[in-house]
Scaffold this motif. Structure first.
Motif, PDB file in Angstrom:
ATOM      1  N   VAL A  26      -5.111   9.181  22.392  1.00 13.46           N
ATOM      2  CA  VAL A  26      -5.088  10.106  21.253  1.00 13.46           C
ATOM      3  C   VAL A  26      -4.368   9.418  20.086  1.00 13.46           C
ATOM      4  O   VAL A  26      -3.631   8.451  20.283  1.00 13.46           O
ATOM      5  N   PRO A  27      -4.551   9.896  18.858  1.00  8.41           N
ATOM      6  CA  PRO A  27      -3.849   9.298  17.713  1.00  8.41           C
ATOM      7  C   PRO A  27      -2.331   9.438  17.839  1.00  8.41           C
ATOM      8  O   PRO A  27      -1.838  10.413  18.395  1.00  8.41           O
ATOM      9  N   LYS A  28      -1.608   8.471  17.290  1.00  4.26           N
ATOM     10  CA  LYS A  28      -0.141   8.533  17.253  1.00  4.26           C
ATOM     11  C   LYS A  28       0.326   8.518  15.796  1.00  4.26           C
ATOM     12  O   LYS A  28       0.798   9.509  15.275  1.00  4.26           O
ATOM     13  N   THR A  29       0.190   7.380  15.129  1.00  5.57           N
ATOM     14  CA  THR A  29       0.583   7.303  13.720  1.00  5.57           C
ATOM     15  C   THR A  29      -0.627   7.304  12.803  1.00  5.57           C
ATOM     16  O   THR A  29      -0.484   7.105  11.600  1.00  5.57           O
ATOM     17  N   VAL A  30      -1.793   7.510  13.357  1.00 11.73           N
ATOM     18  CA  VAL A  30      -3.018   7.500  12.549  1.00 11.73           C
ATOM     19  C   VAL A  30      -3.577   8.908  12.421  1.00 11.73           C
ATOM     20  O   VAL A  30      -3.306   9.786  13.241  1.00 11.73           O
ATOM     21  N   PHE A  53      -8.222   1.739  11.031  1.00 10.98           N
ATOM     22  CA  PHE A  53      -7.221   2.772  11.295  1.00 10.98           C
ATOM     23  C   PHE A  53      -6.694   3.308   9.966  1.00 10.98           C
ATOM     24  O   PHE A  53      -6.356   2.528   9.066  1.00 10.98           O
ATOM     25  N   HIS A  54      -6.571   4.621   9.855  1.00 11.85           N
ATOM     26  CA  HIS A  54      -5.998   5.247   8.670  1.00 11.85           C
ATOM     27  C   HIS A  54      -4.646   5.845   9.041  1.00 11.85           C
ATOM     28  O   HIS A  54      -4.572   6.846   9.764  1.00 11.85           O
ATOM     29  N   ILE A  55      -3.592   5.220   8.561  1.00  5.23           N
ATOM     30  CA  ILE A  55      -2.228   5.600   8.935  1.00  5.23           C
ATOM     31  C   ILE A  55      -1.781   6.824   8.143  1.00  5.23           C
ATOM     32  O   ILE A  55      -2.056   6.945   6.941  1.00  5.23           O
ATOM     33  N   LYS A  56      -1.099   7.722   8.835  1.00  7.22           N
ATOM     34  CA  LYS A  56      -0.589   8.925   8.178  1.00  7.22           C
ATOM     35  C   LYS A  56       0.443   8.542   7.112  1.00  7.22           C
ATOM     36  O   LYS A  56       1.260   7.636   7.313  1.00  7.22           O
ATOM     37  N   LYS A  57       0.413   9.255   6.035  1.00  6.49           N
ATOM     38  CA  LYS A  57       1.421   9.059   5.001  1.00  6.49           C
ATOM     39  C   LYS A  57       2.692   9.824   5.380  1.00  6.49           C
ATOM     40  O   LYS A  57       2.647  10.805   6.101  1.00  6.49           O
ATOM     41  N   GLY A  58       3.830   9.344   4.874  1.00  7.41           N
ATOM     42  CA  GLY A  58       5.087  10.063   5.080  1.00  7.41           C
ATOM     43  C   GLY A  58       5.742   9.848   6.423  1.00  7.41           C
ATOM     44  O   GLY A  58       6.535  10.676   6.869  1.00  7.41           O
ATOM     45  N   GLU A  96       9.098   3.569   4.393  1.00  7.54           N
ATOM     46  CA  GLU A  96       7.881   4.196   4.907  1.00  7.54           C
ATOM     47  C   GLU A  96       7.069   3.203   5.727  1.00  7.54           C
ATOM     48  O   GLU A  96       6.998   2.009   5.430  1.00  7.54           O
ATOM     49  N   LEU A  97       6.433   3.717   6.765  1.00  4.55           N
ATOM     50  CA  LEU A  97       5.523   2.926   7.584  1.00  4.55           C
ATOM     51  C   LEU A  97       4.239   2.643   6.821  1.00  4.55           C
ATOM     52  O   LEU A  97       3.658   3.533   6.209  1.00  4.55           O
ATOM     53  N   THR A  98       3.794   1.375   6.867  1.00  4.35           N
ATOM     54  CA  THR A  98       2.551   0.990   6.197  1.00  4.35           C
ATOM     55  C   THR A  98       1.690   0.137   7.128  1.00  4.35           C
ATOM     56  O   THR A  98       2.140  -0.315   8.188  1.00  4.35           O
ATOM     57  N   ALA A  99       0.476  -0.111   6.718  1.00 10.73           N
ATOM     58  CA  ALA A  99      -0.431  -0.952   7.499  1.00 10.73           C
ATOM     59  C   ALA A  99       0.132  -2.355   7.693  1.00 10.73           C
ATOM     60  O   ALA A  99      -0.069  -2.989   8.742  1.00 10.73           O
ATOM     61  N   GLU A 100       0.849  -2.851   6.696  1.00 11.70           N
ATOM     62  CA  GLU A 100       1.417  -4.201   6.794  1.00 11.70           C
ATOM     63  C   GLU A 100       2.415  -4.326   7.943  1.00 11.70           C
ATOM     64  O   GLU A 100       2.607  -5.401   8.485  1.00 11.70           O
ATOM     65  N   ASP A 101       3.060  -3.212   8.313  1.00 15.66           N
ATOM     66  CA  ASP A 101       4.010  -3.267   9.428  1.00 15.66           C
ATOM     67  C   ASP A 101       3.288  -3.561  10.741  1.00 15.66           C
ATOM     68  O   ASP A 101       3.813  -4.283  11.602  1.00 15.66           O
ATOM     69  N   TYR A 102       2.100  -3.031  10.915  1.00 15.52           N
ATOM     70  CA  TYR A 102       1.333  -3.333  12.128  1.00 15.52           C
ATOM     71  C   TYR A 102       0.802  -4.759  12.097  1.00 15.52           C
ATOM     72  O   TYR A 102       0.777  -5.448  13.130  1.00 15.52           O
ATOM     73  N   ILE A 103       0.403  -5.229  10.937  1.00 17.82           N
ATOM     74  CA  ILE A 103      -0.034  -6.623  10.831  1.00 17.82           C
ATOM     75  C   ILE A 103       1.116  -7.553  11.220  1.00 17.82           C
ATOM     76  O   ILE A 103       0.936  -8.506  11.988  1.00 17.82           O
ATOM     77  N   TYR A 104       2.301  -7.264  10.720  1.00 17.23           N
ATOM     78  CA  TYR A 104       3.482  -8.067  11.050  1.00 17.23           C
ATOM     79  C   TYR A 104       3.779  -8.006  12.548  1.00 17.23           C
ATOM     80  O   TYR A 104       4.065  -9.035  13.189  1.00 17.23           O
ATOM     81  N   THR A 105       3.686  -6.827  13.126  1.00 14.19           N
ATOM     82  CA  THR A 105       3.971  -6.643  14.552  1.00 14.19           C
ATOM     83  C   THR A 105       2.986  -7.418  15.411  1.00 14.19           C
ATOM     84  O   THR A 105       3.385  -8.087  16.379  1.00 14.19           O
ATOM     85  N   ALA A 160      -5.193  -5.254   5.287  1.00  8.81           N
ATOM     86  CA  ALA A 160      -4.695  -3.976   4.779  1.00  8.81           C
ATOM     87  C   ALA A 160      -5.341  -3.741   3.409  1.00  8.81           C
ATOM     88  O   ALA A 160      -4.774  -4.105   2.375  1.00  8.81           O
ATOM     89  N   PRO A 161      -6.522  -3.131   3.386  1.00  7.75           N
ATOM     90  CA  PRO A 161      -7.197  -2.885   2.100  1.00  7.75           C
ATOM     91  C   PRO A 161      -6.360  -2.039   1.156  1.00  7.75           C
ATOM     92  O   PRO A 161      -6.479  -2.158  -0.059  1.00  7.75           O
ATOM     93  N   ASP A 162      -5.530  -1.166   1.732  1.00  8.84           N
ATOM     94  CA  ASP A 162      -4.573  -0.408   0.939  1.00  8.84           C
ATOM     95  C   ASP A 162      -3.353  -0.135   1.813  1.00  8.84           C
ATOM     96  O   ASP A 162      -3.302  -0.545   2.967  1.00  8.84           O
ATOM     97  N   ARG A 163      -2.403   0.543   1.260  1.00 11.30           N
ATOM     98  CA  ARG A 163      -1.097   0.744   1.912  1.00 11.30           C
ATOM     99  C   ARG A 163      -1.216   1.417   3.286  1.00 11.30           C
ATOM    100  O   ARG A 163      -0.428   1.132   4.198  1.00 11.30           O
ATOM    101  N   TYR A 164      -2.221   2.276   3.450  1.00 16.30           N
ATOM    102  CA  TYR A 164      -2.308   3.084   4.668  1.00 16.30           C
ATOM    103  C   TYR A 164      -3.552   2.791   5.502  1.00 16.30           C
ATOM    104  O   TYR A 164      -3.853   3.531   6.432  1.00 16.30           O
TER     105      TYR A 164
END
Length: 598
Positions: free
Chosen positions: A85-89, A104-109, A124-133, A181-185
């Motif tokens: 199931v979705p977690k942060t998306v 994946f579309h990450i939730k804002k906030g 704030e959590l962003t798509a770049e954090d998953y790329i880094y991870t 990361a086409p955009d922040r989320y």
């Protein structure tokens, strides 16, 4: 994930995680609903190895990390079989027609827990954090035991890792076709080939988002300063002794609303929990208690709220599959589950005594395997709280075949004939030598605590019957795991719990390219490896499962491990704990349960 017993060392280092003023999170859209007066007390039977999951596969590290770090997707709490199931998306990802691109579309906030690494700014959590991870897991300097989960899968990532191997520097800023990361989320992951288990991999705790600021701030000590977006954050950490978690004030919370499976327990769980704002529990206290008897006394004394019943207590606690009156009258809940895990003995294929692929070395390993009575382990050492293991794959996992029977069974008579045939002669003392006349000495390493001593005694009885002298070494789990990861232990009693519910997660432990990562015996079989690659290219189902059976037979032909048992767990839960249901993949129930004042 590897689990076993560990040692309680004398040197302790106290770490108190800094907590910023609550004013820093005053702007949160939703405050964490956890009640700081609600406390859960539990115990681990072995110690963690820090909480940087890029650098460890320690079972207990993963247990805690589940509530600190958040992967993109996770598992439904009640659904059986396990369901993603979705977690942060916002929703499950969009998947391209060719099955190679995941969006994946990450939730804002969503915000990381407060930490000085962020210099007083809400992060704030962003798509770049998953790329880094994801990149950190392939960074050679981290020597990640989870590298095999991503190796060869994401477009451009292996090439970036290879470049870092040559230069000594991993370029985290380098753009990758496979991680965008086409955009922040928005996170777009492009695979080299279709992977039917990719979402299961993404759900593993090693891929819970980490912020680069935290790693930059703490470096090699990142594992003792875990900072994530999950429901809890670290308040106190005494290595190999105590872990205290408190509610992350930045956590967004959620409403408990899970649908029932066919399990009878679900009706009561839903009755107790439906509609509650979660998490309810504000504080989690974990004690490291290695000895079964000490942990059992702590449960009986109501010092911990739930725990696995020690196997040694089965006769006094259980009447078949039910509690005896003395325990039932206390309102204790009993949940009996078969582990989605296996126990086994690693045989080091690089070891000069037992390693190698010549007929005489295979014969030696086969005789060793036939000297171990795993039925006796299940019936006597574990008081019937286990089943003899027949295959590499655990029950309850995709690819498990209940009709499969191993070709290697306890048979010391046949083992002796095998050793005689291949020239392992007995000396005047009754113990055998190598075919060239040199001494034959095994070294079996066990973990402190639990039934390690009893298992060593069972091994000794069997090996004495076939005339093999053995030295028994006892060390703590964390040190053993590090040595095994480098393929330095001749024989080691280990276990593996499913990181995701599919056979690949177990078979990758024997895949040759994973030597030095999760392949602790450095088993390298071209036949096994080619079958593994073939299986990974097939959809989940009968055709893939048939190849899994061939891989099991090849593993037996080479006798790369000794299979031990699958354990039956009896979870005992005090009546004030509400909503508890043991999950086959997730381990930390704390964000899903409640505790009444008592």
């Amino acid at each position: 994930m590897i689990r076993k017993m560990s040692n309680f060392v004398q040197l302790k280092h106290l770490f108190i995680a800094p907590v910023l003023a609550l004013a820093a999170v005053a702007g949160s859209a939703e405050a964490n609903p956890a009640d700081p007066t609600k406390v859960i007390r539990t115990a681990f039977e072995a110690a963690d190895d820090g909480f940087d999951m890029a650098r460890t596969q320690n079972f207990y590290s993963g247990w805690v990390s589940e509530v600190i770090f958040e992967p993109l997707v996770t598992y439904d709490y009640l659904a059986r079989p396990a369901k993603l199931v979705p977690k942060t998306v916002e929703a499950m990802p969009e998947i391209s027609e060719d099955g190679k691109t995941y969006t994946f579309h990450i939730k804002k906030g969503i915000y990381f827990s407060p930490d000085p690494a962020f210099k007083g700014v809400r992060r704030e959590l962003t798509a770049e954090d998953y790329i880094y991870t994801f990149k950190r897991v392939l960074d050679p300097k981290n020597r990640s035991p989870s590298a095999n989960f991503l190796a060869g899968k994401i477009a451009g990532l292996d090439e970036l890792a290879a470049q870092a191997q040559k230069t000594g520097h991993f370029n985290y800023e380098a753009p990758l076709a496979g991680l965008q990361a086409p955009d922040r989320y928005t996170l777009k992951v492009v695979l080299n080939a279709k992977d039917y288990n990719f979402l299961n991999v993404v759900a593993y705790s090693a891929f819970g988002a980490m912020a680069h600021e935290v790693v930059d701030a703490y470096g090699q000590q990142t594992g003792q300063h875990p900072v994530g977006t999950g429901a809890y954050m670290m308040e106190q950490y005494v290595p190999r002794s105590k872990i205290v978690l408190v509610a992350n004030p930045e956590f967004r919370g959620y409403t408990w609303d899970f649908k029932p499976s066919t399990d009878a327990i679900d009706k009561q769980v839903i009755k107790d929990m439906q509609g509650k704002k979660m998490p309810q529990i504000g504080r989690v206290e974990v004690s490291i208690i290695e000895e079964n008897q000490s942990r059992w006394l702590a449960f009986q004394g109501k010092q911990i709220d739930f725990d696995k019943m020690p196997d040694t207590a089965a006769l006094s606690v259980l009447d078949g599959d039910k509690l005896k009156p003395a325990y039932a009258e206390q309102g204790i809940q009993l949940q009996r589950v078969v582990d989605t895990g296996i126990t086994y003995t690693v045989l080091n294929m690089k070891d000069p005594v037992i390693g190698g692929y010549s007929n005489e070395k295979i014969a030696l390993r086969r005789a060793i395997a036939m000297a171990y009575n795993n039925r006796e382990e299940a019936s006597l050492l574990r008081n019937g709280q286990a089943m003899k293991l027949e295959m590499i794959i655990a029950p309850g996992v995709g690819g498990y075949d209940p009709a499969y029977r191993t070709s290697i069974d306890y048979d010391p008579v046949l083992a002796n004939k095998l050793l005689d045939h291949f020239g392992y002669k007995r000396g005047a003392d009754g113990y055998r030598t190598m075919p060239d006349g040199s001494p034959l000495l095994l070294k079996y390493t066990s973990n402190q605590g639990g039934i390690g001593q009893e298992m060593s005694e069972l091994w000794k009885r069997g090996l004495d019957l076939i005339g093999i002298k053995t030295k028994f070494i006892v060390s703590n789990f964390a040190d053993n795991l590090k040595a095994a990861t480098s393929c330095e232990l001749m024989m080691w009693g280990a276990a593996w719990m499913a990181d995701y519910p599919e056979a690949e997660n177990f078979l990758q432990l024997l895949y040759g390219p994973n030597s030095g990562h999760g392949n602790h015996g450095c088993y390298q079989s071209p036949t096994f490896d080619s079958l593994y690659v073939k299986a990974m290219a097939l959809p989940l189902g009968a055709e893939r499962n048939q190849i899994y059976l061939q891989m099991n037979r090849q593993f037996e032909a080479d006798t790369a491990w000794v299979l031990n048992t699958t354990r039956i767990r009896s979870w005992l839960v005090r009546p004030w704990v509400k909503g508890f249901k043991k999950h086959p993949i997730l381990h930390a129930e704390w964000p899903y349960i409640d505790v009444e004042k008592h």
